[in-house]
Design a protein around this motif. Sequence first.
Motif, PDB file in Angstrom:
ATOM      1  N   CYS A  69       0.854  -1.190   0.000  1.00 41.15           N
ATOM      2  CA  CYS A  69       0.000   0.000   0.000  1.00 41.15           C
ATOM      3  C   CYS A  69       0.891   1.242   0.000  1.00 41.15           C
ATOM      4  O   CYS A  69       1.768   1.383   0.854  1.00 41.15           O
ATOM      5  CB  CYS A  69      -0.902  -0.002   1.227  1.00 41.15           C
ATOM      6  N   VAL A  70       0.669   2.128  -0.959  1.00 38.93           N
ATOM      7  CA  VAL A  70       1.492   3.344  -1.043  1.00 38.93           C
ATOM      8  C   VAL A  70       1.180   4.322   0.086  1.00 38.93           C
ATOM      9  O   VAL A  70       1.983   5.213   0.361  1.00 38.93           O
ATOM     10  CB  VAL A  70       1.327   4.066  -2.410  1.00 38.93           C
ATOM     11  N   TYR A  71       0.058   4.153   0.753  1.00 40.57           N
ATOM     12  CA  TYR A  71      -0.328   5.081   1.806  1.00 40.57           C
ATOM     13  C   TYR A  71       0.181   4.667   3.197  1.00 40.57           C
ATOM     14  O   TYR A  71       0.691   5.490   3.938  1.00 40.57           O
ATOM     15  CB  TYR A  71      -1.844   5.256   1.837  1.00 40.57           C
ATOM     16  N   CYS A 105      -7.223   1.497   3.532  1.00 37.82           N
ATOM     17  CA  CYS A 105      -6.840   2.872   3.144  1.00 37.82           C
ATOM     18  C   CYS A 105      -7.735   3.391   2.030  1.00 37.82           C
ATOM     19  O   CYS A 105      -8.182   4.539   2.072  1.00 37.82           O
ATOM     20  CB  CYS A 105      -5.377   2.923   2.707  1.00 37.82           C
ATOM     21  N   ASN A 106      -7.991   2.554   1.031  1.00 34.74           N
ATOM     22  CA  ASN A 106      -8.815   2.988  -0.098  1.00 34.74           C
ATOM     23  C   ASN A 106     -10.239   3.325   0.357  1.00 34.74           C
ATOM     24  O   ASN A 106     -10.815   4.323  -0.067  1.00 34.74           O
ATOM     25  CB  ASN A 106      -8.825   1.931  -1.194  1.00 34.74           C
ATOM     26  N   LEU A 107     -10.790   2.499   1.238  1.00 31.45           N
ATOM     27  CA  LEU A 107     -12.139   2.774   1.752  1.00 31.45           C
ATOM     28  C   LEU A 107     -12.154   4.039   2.611  1.00 31.45           C
ATOM     29  O   LEU A 107     -13.120   4.796   2.596  1.00 31.45           O
ATOM     30  CB  LEU A 107     -12.653   1.587   2.555  1.00 31.45           C
ATOM     31  N   SER A 108     -11.081   4.267   3.355  1.00 34.81           N
ATOM     32  CA  SER A 108     -10.995   5.457   4.198  1.00 34.81           C
ATOM     33  C   SER A 108     -10.831   6.723   3.356  1.00 34.81           C
ATOM     34  O   SER A 108     -11.441   7.751   3.635  1.00 34.81           O
ATOM     35  CB  SER A 108      -9.806   5.300   5.147  1.00 34.81           C
ATOM     36  N   LYS A 109     -10.005   6.644   2.322  1.00 33.67           N
ATOM     37  CA  LYS A 109      -9.735   7.806   1.469  1.00 33.67           C
ATOM     38  C   LYS A 109     -10.958   8.179   0.636  1.00 33.67           C
ATOM     39  O   LYS A 109     -11.238   9.348   0.425  1.00 33.67           O
ATOM     40  CB  LYS A 109      -8.532   7.528   0.560  1.00 33.67           C
ATOM     41  N   ARG A 110     -11.670   7.172   0.145  1.00 37.79           N
ATOM     42  CA  ARG A 110     -12.878   7.363  -0.664  1.00 37.79           C
ATOM     43  C   ARG A 110     -12.643   8.358  -1.795  1.00 37.79           C
ATOM     44  O   ARG A 110     -11.800   8.139  -2.634  1.00 37.79           O
ATOM     45  CB  ARG A 110     -14.042   7.789   0.231  1.00 37.79           C
ATOM     46  N   ASP A 111     -13.393   9.457  -1.833  1.00 31.62           N
ATOM     47  CA  ASP A 111     -13.270  10.439  -2.922  1.00 31.62           C
ATOM     48  C   ASP A 111     -12.554  11.708  -2.470  1.00 31.62           C
ATOM     49  O   ASP A 111     -12.749  12.769  -3.026  1.00 31.62           O
ATOM     50  CB  ASP A 111     -14.647  10.772  -3.489  1.00 31.62           C
ATOM     51  N   LYS A 112     -11.695  11.551  -1.465  1.00 29.70           N
ATOM     52  CA  LYS A 112     -10.965  12.717  -0.949  1.00 29.70           C
ATOM     53  C   LYS A 112      -9.633  12.863  -1.690  1.00 29.70           C
ATOM     54  O   LYS A 112      -9.044  11.886  -2.133  1.00 29.70           O
ATOM     55  CB  LYS A 112     -10.681  12.547   0.534  1.00 29.70           C
ATOM     56  N   THR A 113      -9.146  14.083  -1.768  1.00 33.31           N
ATOM     57  CA  THR A 113      -7.791  14.309  -2.273  1.00 33.31           C
ATOM     58  C   THR A 113      -6.828  13.869  -1.161  1.00 33.31           C
ATOM     59  O   THR A 113      -7.240  13.694  -0.002  1.00 33.31           O
ATOM     60  CB  THR A 113      -7.549  15.788  -2.603  1.00 33.31           C
ATOM     61  N   LEU A 114      -5.555  13.723  -1.487  1.00 34.50           N
ATOM     62  CA  LEU A 114      -4.572  13.351  -0.460  1.00 34.50           C
ATOM     63  C   LEU A 114      -4.540  14.366   0.670  1.00 34.50           C
ATOM     64  O   LEU A 114      -4.455  14.005   1.847  1.00 34.50           O
ATOM     65  CB  LEU A 114      -3.180  13.226  -1.077  1.00 34.50           C
TER      66      LEU A 114
END
Length: 122
Positions: A69-71, A105-114
């Motif tokens: 995971c890159v995050y 991480c992907n579910l947490s980030k959703r449609d947000k920018t970094l």
Amino acid sequence: MKEPFFSEQELRECFSLAIRHGGTLSIDLVEQTLVVTPKRSKPKASVLRNRNIPANIRAETKQHDGDVCVYCGSTNGPFEIDHIHPFSKGGRHTRGNLAVACKPCNLSKRDKTLEEWRGRNK
């Protein structure tokens, strides 16, 4: 008689799309294209753009990032392909805008920018 630029099926699909979204359908005879113009000033990205990431770009991203995971750096899958700049906010399906992310991480980030996401996850 010349062959029509568009099949009957293409015309039906575009007409249906225009009606569903309260827009208009126009035919550009010079460019030989069908143009659907939605009624709303800012159309939903999913209406006009394909959400499916091309297989070759998906493969390049997986090869570049590997199973990490890159995050968060997790090596525990499952892994997903994430749009760094969200697709819903104009992000494109390019290698530079895609990254391997673990599912949490992907579910947490959703449609947000970094910036939006990291600001809330410090």
